[in-house]
Scaffold this active site. Structure first.
Site, PDB file in Angstrom:
ATOM      1  N   ASP A  84      -3.335  -0.256  -4.376  1.00  0.00           N
ATOM      2  CA  ASP A  84      -2.562  -1.320  -3.739  1.00  0.00           C
ATOM      3  C   ASP A  84      -3.247  -1.806  -2.464  1.00  0.00           C
ATOM      4  O   ASP A  84      -2.593  -2.313  -1.547  1.00  0.00           O
ATOM      5  CB  ASP A  84      -1.138  -0.838  -3.404  1.00  0.00           C
ATOM      6  CG  ASP A  84      -0.293  -0.647  -4.654  1.00  0.00           C
ATOM      7  OD1 ASP A  84      -0.784  -0.896  -5.771  1.00  0.00           O
ATOM      8  OD2 ASP A  84       0.876  -0.229  -4.499  1.00  0.00           O
ATOM      9  N   HIS A 128      -1.272  -3.599  -9.491  1.00  0.00           N
ATOM     10  CA  HIS A 128      -0.123  -4.433  -9.893  1.00  0.00           C
ATOM     11  C   HIS A 128      -0.565  -5.790 -10.422  1.00  0.00           C
ATOM     12  O   HIS A 128      -1.605  -6.313 -10.027  1.00  0.00           O
ATOM     13  CB  HIS A 128       0.808  -4.683  -8.699  1.00  0.00           C
ATOM     14  CG  HIS A 128       1.528  -3.469  -8.217  1.00  0.00           C
ATOM     15  ND1 HIS A 128       2.778  -3.121  -8.643  1.00  0.00           N
ATOM     16  CD2 HIS A 128       1.152  -2.501  -7.337  1.00  0.00           C
ATOM     17  CE1 HIS A 128       3.168  -1.999  -8.049  1.00  0.00           C
ATOM     18  NE2 HIS A 128       2.187  -1.597  -7.247  1.00  0.00           N
ATOM     19  N   HIS A 171      -2.344  -0.055   3.512  1.00  0.00           N
ATOM     20  CA  HIS A 171      -1.109  -0.058   2.710  1.00  0.00           C
ATOM     21  C   HIS A 171      -0.381   1.270   2.929  1.00  0.00           C
ATOM     22  O   HIS A 171       0.812   1.305   3.208  1.00  0.00           O
ATOM     23  CB  HIS A 171      -1.481  -0.262   1.243  1.00  0.00           C
ATOM     24  CG  HIS A 171      -0.345  -0.180   0.286  1.00  0.00           C
ATOM     25  ND1 HIS A 171       0.667  -1.113   0.246  1.00  0.00           N
ATOM     26  CD2 HIS A 171      -0.053   0.718  -0.689  1.00  0.00           C
ATOM     27  CE1 HIS A 171       1.528  -0.785  -0.709  1.00  0.00           C
ATOM     28  NE2 HIS A 171       1.119   0.325  -1.287  1.00  0.00           N
ATOM     29  N   ASP A 186       5.427   4.778  -7.543  1.00  0.00           N
ATOM     30  CA  ASP A 186       5.008   3.982  -8.707  1.00  0.00           C
ATOM     31  C   ASP A 186       3.527   4.182  -9.048  1.00  0.00           C
ATOM     32  O   ASP A 186       2.973   3.460  -9.876  1.00  0.00           O
ATOM     33  CB  ASP A 186       5.320   2.490  -8.487  1.00  0.00           C
ATOM     34  CG  ASP A 186       4.562   1.889  -7.316  1.00  0.00           C
ATOM     35  OD1 ASP A 186       4.577   2.492  -6.224  1.00  0.00           O
ATOM     36  OD2 ASP A 186       3.947   0.812  -7.486  1.00  0.00           O
ATOM     37  N   HIS A 187       2.884   5.168  -8.411  1.00  0.00           N
ATOM     38  CA  HIS A 187       1.507   5.518  -8.771  1.00  0.00           C
ATOM     39  C   HIS A 187       1.374   6.985  -9.166  1.00  0.00           C
ATOM     40  O   HIS A 187       0.321   7.397  -9.660  1.00  0.00           O
ATOM     41  CB  HIS A 187       0.550   5.176  -7.624  1.00  0.00           C
ATOM     42  CG  HIS A 187       0.550   3.709  -7.325  1.00  0.00           C
ATOM     43  ND1 HIS A 187      -0.450   2.844  -7.733  1.00  0.00           N
ATOM     44  CD2 HIS A 187       1.478   2.925  -6.706  1.00  0.00           C
ATOM     45  CE1 HIS A 187      -0.147   1.615  -7.372  1.00  0.00           C
ATOM     46  NE2 HIS A 187       1.022   1.632  -6.743  1.00  0.00           N
ATOM     47  N   HIS A 224      -2.942   6.588  -4.266  1.00  0.00           N
ATOM     48  CA  HIS A 224      -2.100   6.810  -3.083  1.00  0.00           C
ATOM     49  C   HIS A 224      -0.759   7.381  -3.490  1.00  0.00           C
ATOM     50  O   HIS A 224      -0.444   7.488  -4.671  1.00  0.00           O
ATOM     51  CB  HIS A 224      -1.969   5.543  -2.241  1.00  0.00           C
ATOM     52  CG  HIS A 224      -1.188   4.421  -2.869  1.00  0.00           C
ATOM     53  ND1 HIS A 224      -1.644   3.729  -3.978  1.00  0.00           N
ATOM     54  CD2 HIS A 224       0.010   3.868  -2.561  1.00  0.00           C
ATOM     55  CE1 HIS A 224      -0.761   2.796  -4.302  1.00  0.00           C
ATOM     56  NE2 HIS A 224       0.266   2.862  -3.465  1.00  0.00           N
ATOM     57  N   HIS A 230       2.490   6.579  -3.281  1.00  0.00           N
ATOM     58  CA  HIS A 230       3.735   5.893  -3.643  1.00  0.00           C
ATOM     59  C   HIS A 230       4.208   6.299  -5.040  1.00  0.00           C
ATOM     60  O   HIS A 230       3.396   6.494  -5.944  1.00  0.00           O
ATOM     61  CB  HIS A 230       3.555   4.367  -3.558  1.00  0.00           C
ATOM     62  CG  HIS A 230       3.607   3.864  -2.143  1.00  0.00           C
ATOM     63  ND1 HIS A 230       3.035   2.669  -1.767  1.00  0.00           N
ATOM     64  CD2 HIS A 230       4.173   4.391  -1.028  1.00  0.00           C
ATOM     65  CE1 HIS A 230       3.248   2.477  -0.461  1.00  0.00           C
ATOM     66  NE2 HIS A 230       3.922   3.508   0.005  1.00  0.00           N
TER      67      HIS A 230
HETATM   68 FE    FE Z   1       2.327   0.135  -6.032  1.00  0.00          FE
HETATM   69 ZN    ZN Z   2       1.784   1.350  -3.200  1.00  0.00          ZN
END
Ligand code: FE
Ligand code: ZN
Length: 257
Positions: A134, A173, A115, A61-62, A57, A59
């Site tokens: 996530d 995570h 999400h 942090d990915h 996805h 975001h």
């Molecule tokens: Fe994340």
């Molecule tokens: Zn995420």
């Protein structure tokens, strides 16, 4: 098919990236790119040449490591069609139910919105392996940023129905210990859950990851996968409520836990 070599790579504060390497073909697949440096370090140590990246996805942090890892050359980046406008560097797009061939492996995309609006989970049935980003966490699920509770519940039901019990599931995570505390607070007399919480606390105390999990363990201990269990609904004071409403109650309690 030879056994795959799998490396779980901690990134940022609590993210995971995963490398899957096939020694015969040299295929090296990365799932999610939270940041480049720790992933590049493993590639350098092992001598594996990165061939593919799967993105769950949009975001940051990915995806933030995509550009630097792509600059190493020879990398095909595959991601969700429905989030393509929000992810830089994608070469190939997948929709719900579509499959890709990555080296010796078939990879099936499963749309799991909630999400975010258009994320994908990925299933490699030949390796009994899945990546849920996530969406599904060990004993938990992602926050509802771009979808409502009914949408996320439907996504989790899809994963529960599609993925066989023995599937090893990697999530995005290391949230398991907090998830376990929450799960035991709502599902108070679940022996499997109580036992797993102890295991998770011991693993974290040793500094070990709690990922991957399995679908079997999640079915037994993850309250978010059991919103249609009348006994759990009763514990929440929601006798005969719709599963999506039970899920919504669980998610909103977890948001403030
Ligand atoms: Fe994340
Ligand atoms: Zn995420």
């Amino acid at each position: 098919m030879a056994d795959a070599d799998i490396r779980l790579i901690p990134c940022r504060s609590d993210n995971y990236a995963v490398l899957v390497h096939d020694p015969e073909s040299g295929t090296t697949l990365l799932v999610d790119a939270p940041e480049a440096a720790p992933i590049a370090r493993v590639l350098d140590e092992t001598g594996w040449a990165l061939t593919h990246i799967l993105i769950t996805h949009h975001h940051p942090d990915h995806v933030e490591g995509i550009a630097a890892l792509k600059a190493r050359g020879g990398v095909t980046v595959i991601g969700p069609h429905d989030e393509a406008s929000r992810i830089d560097g994608l070469d190939e797009l997948l929709n719900d139910g579509e499959s890709a061939t990555i080296g010796p492996w078939a990879v099936r995309a499963i749309s799991t919105p909630g999400h975010t609006s258009g994320p994908l989970s990925y299933w490699l049935p030949g390796l009994h392996l899945a990546f849920t980003g996530d969406t599904l966490f060990a004993m938990g699920c992602g926050r509802l940023f771009e979808g409502d509770a009914a949408t996320m519940w439907a996504s989790l039901l899809t994963l529960r129905q599609v993925l066989p019990d023995e599937t090893r599931i990697y999530c995005g995570h290391e949230y398991t210990q907090k998830n376990a505390e929450f799960a035991t607070s709502v599902d108070t007399d679940n022996a499997a859950l109580a036992a797993r919480r102890k295991e998770v606390e011991a693993a974290r105390a040793r500094g070990e990851p709690t990922v991957p999990t399995t679908m079997r363990a999640e079915k037994e201990t993850n309250p978010f996968l059991r919103a249609d269990d009348p006994a759990l609904a009763e514990k929440l004071g929601l006798v005969r409520a719709e599963p999506a409403d039970v899920f919504a109650e669980l998610r909103s309690r977890r948001d403030v836990f």
